[in-house]
Scaffold this motif. Sequence first.
Motif, PDB file in Angstrom:
ATOM      1  N   THR A  18     112.020  85.349 113.932  1.00  0.00           N
ATOM      2  CA  THR A  18     113.133  86.210 113.514  1.00  0.00           C
ATOM      3  C   THR A  18     113.017  86.567 112.041  1.00  0.00           C
ATOM      4  O   THR A  18     113.299  87.710 111.655  1.00  0.00           O
ATOM      5  N   ARG A  19     112.591  85.628 111.223  1.00  0.00           N
ATOM      6  CA  ARG A  19     112.372  85.948 109.802  1.00  0.00           C
ATOM      7  C   ARG A  19     111.342  87.066 109.660  1.00  0.00           C
ATOM      8  O   ARG A  19     111.496  87.974 108.852  1.00  0.00           O
ATOM      9  N   GLN A  20     110.286  86.997 110.466  1.00  0.00           N
ATOM     10  CA  GLN A  20     109.263  88.045 110.419  1.00  0.00           C
ATOM     11  C   GLN A  20     109.828  89.375 110.895  1.00  0.00           C
ATOM     12  O   GLN A  20     109.519  90.418 110.332  1.00  0.00           O
ATOM     13  N   PRO A  73     119.459  94.661 110.562  1.00  0.00           N
ATOM     14  CA  PRO A  73     119.183  93.365 109.941  1.00  0.00           C
ATOM     15  C   PRO A  73     120.334  92.374 110.155  1.00  0.00           C
ATOM     16  O   PRO A  73     120.105  91.177 110.280  1.00  0.00           O
ATOM     17  N   LEU A  74     121.557  92.874 110.251  1.00  0.00           N
ATOM     18  CA  LEU A  74     122.714  92.009 110.478  1.00  0.00           C
ATOM     19  C   LEU A  74     122.579  91.268 111.804  1.00  0.00           C
ATOM     20  O   LEU A  74     122.824  90.057 111.881  1.00  0.00           O
ATOM     21  N   ILE A  75     122.166  91.981 112.835  1.00  0.00           N
ATOM     22  CA  ILE A  75     121.997  91.342 114.143  1.00  0.00           C
ATOM     23  C   ILE A  75     120.886  90.304 114.079  1.00  0.00           C
ATOM     24  O   ILE A  75     121.016  89.197 114.621  1.00  0.00           O
ATOM     25  N   ALA A 117     110.829  96.565 105.974  1.00  0.00           N
ATOM     26  CA  ALA A 117     109.689  97.397 105.567  1.00  0.00           C
ATOM     27  C   ALA A 117     109.765  98.764 106.239  1.00  0.00           C
ATOM     28  O   ALA A 117     109.529  99.796 105.600  1.00  0.00           O
ATOM     29  N   ALA A 118     110.105  98.784 107.518  1.00  0.00           N
ATOM     30  CA  ALA A 118     110.226 100.057 108.241  1.00  0.00           C
ATOM     31  C   ALA A 118     111.354 100.903 107.654  1.00  0.00           C
ATOM     32  O   ALA A 118     111.213 102.122 107.508  1.00  0.00           O
ATOM     33  N   GLU A 119     112.455 100.262 107.285  1.00  0.00           N
ATOM     34  CA  GLU A 119     113.572 101.002 106.686  1.00  0.00           C
ATOM     35  C   GLU A 119     113.189 101.576 105.326  1.00  0.00           C
ATOM     36  O   GLU A 119     113.575 102.694 104.996  1.00  0.00           O
ATOM     37  N   ARG A 120     112.411 100.827 104.555  1.00  0.00           N
ATOM     38  CA  ARG A 120     111.941 101.346 103.254  1.00  0.00           C
ATOM     39  C   ARG A 120     111.029 102.542 103.449  1.00  0.00           C
ATOM     40  O   ARG A 120     111.138 103.547 102.737  1.00  0.00           O
TER      41      ARG A 120
END
Length: 109
Positions: free
Chosen positions: A75-77, A53-55, A84-87
Amino acid sequence: FEITAAMAFEQAIAMEGDLPARYIAYSKALTQLGQWDKAIEALETAYDIEASPLILRHMLEVYEKSDNEAGVQATRQRIVDLQAAERQKALAKSKLARTKAARSKSKRN
């Protein structure tokens, strides 16, 4: 200074191009030069190495500075999708840990 910095980052990437931080730093130098497309390209390469997410936030900044609204929205999407994938990944890992703990407990009983 910015041109020299960009050249230094290019040399660093040529020597060791598998570190996302080098591409992020390079993109910052390119952004200072107003080379938006090259800055985004460097960040995409960093993201290919490590989806973070930082990148994506750095990418968002470049799109905002260059007044690229389509890039901003896309990019926001991507940030939303990655979060969502990380969750989902965290939930699956947690479920697996609970299953292993339950199996271990049942074996002891």
